[in-house]
Design an enzyme around this catalytic site. Structure first.
Site: not given
Ligand code: AMP
Length: 281
Positions: A36, A149, A185, A188
């Site tokens: 993030h 991605q 990363m 979860r």
């Molecule tokens: P989330 O909080 O899981 O809904 O993710 C929020 C944003 O962070 C989304 O655009 C995800 O694709 C991005 N994101 C989550 N994990 C990663 C990661 N390991 N590397 C890059 N972006 C991530």
């Protein structure tokens, strides 16, 4: 960093700032990690103001237990965002995002994107994603949206959402940030037991194997090999598929030309992990 819980407050602030420079926006569900924060760094570099949101969106969870167990670490998140140089955090509650509740919400024409892969295994998930993202875009009106991605199919869904809603917002897809052992990363990951965490990097090893062994022609053998290896390690495989990297059409053979991506979703007991790898860029 200024924190707004109400739409009226953040709108007013952004209305006053917008003429000074571009706004980059990073929507999240919290439990923040380096992935993030990388999005936030890109938003900072490329814009005058970096805005993040934290909202665990009930509308995108097809499994209520997954929603209940979604990690919430708000104090730590705020701390990380401050240290990362975030200018504004939008932290709404459910009533602010869905004032009319969850009924009679808009449906989006996502073509086949919400029928395949994640869409097939998580019915309604991408409609829920579009609802919250569209609402957040209405509030923040960013110049550029920053996505990871890691959620490859979600990036294509949101690109389509931007197209069908005719917004001027541009979109940047940032590389997946991984642990040193290759595990993507994810919020979860903190739900994995030590023994599960020890085998979780195999997901990426299998994707690397697919990359190394991709050849023109039939992909069935490589796909079976990859699924068998994951099953052998103790994962329950929802799907592992090769697809056209732009259309996401599932491919059982490769013509040696099309840009390809391999995407995977597995369970380790009740923790579901996804990952993907671009194969031909
Ligand atoms: P989330 O909080 O899981 O809904 O993710 C929020 C944003 O962070 C989304 O655009 C995800 O694709 C991005 N994101 C989550 N994990 C990663 C990661 N390991 N590397 C890059 N972006 C991530």
């Amino acid at each position: 960093m200024i924190i707004y819980k109400k739409i009226a407050g953040i709108r007013e602030k952004l209305g006053a700032l917008r003429h000074k420079g571009k706004v980059g926006f990073v929507p999240t569900m919290g439990a923040l990690h380096e992935g993030h924060l990388e999005l936030l760094q890109s938003a900072r570099k490329e814009n005058m103001f970096a805005v993040a949101s934290i909202f665990v969106n009930p509308a995108q969870f097809n499994d209520p237990k997954d929603f209940q167990k979604y990690p919430v670490t708000i104090e730590k998140d705020i701390d990380k965002l401050i240290r990362a140089g975030c200018d504004i955090l939008f932290l709404p509650d459910q009533d602010e995002i869905y004032p009319g509740g969850f009924t009679a919400l808009e449906d989006y024409d996502l073509g086949s994107l919400d029928q395949i892969l994640e869409g097939k295994f998580r019915p309604g998930h991408y409609q829920g994603v579009c609802r919250v993202v569209n609402r957040l875009l209405d509030v923040v009106e960013p110049d550029c949206l920053y996505l990871g991605q890691k959620d490859y199919q979600q990036c294509l869904v949101i690109r389509r959402l931007l197209d069908i809603t005719g917004r001027g917002t541009s979109m940047r897809i940032c590389d997946t940030v991984r642990e040193p052992d290759g595990l993507a990363m994810s919020s979860r990951n903190m739900r994995l037991s030590p023994s599960q965490r020890a085998i979780a990097p195999d997901i990426y090893k299998v994707l690397q194997h697919c990359h190394k062994h991709l050849r023109e022609g039939n992909l069935q053998h490589l796909r079976d090999e990859a699924c068998n290896e994951l099953t052998r390690q103790g994962f329950r495989v929802d799907y592992l598929e090769f697809a056209h990297a732009l259309s996401l059409d599932i491919k059982t053979s490769w013509n040696g030309i099309d840009p390809m991506v391999v995407l995977v979703a597995v369970f380790m007991e009740d923790v579901r992990l996804i990952d993907n790898k671009l194969l031909t860029f």
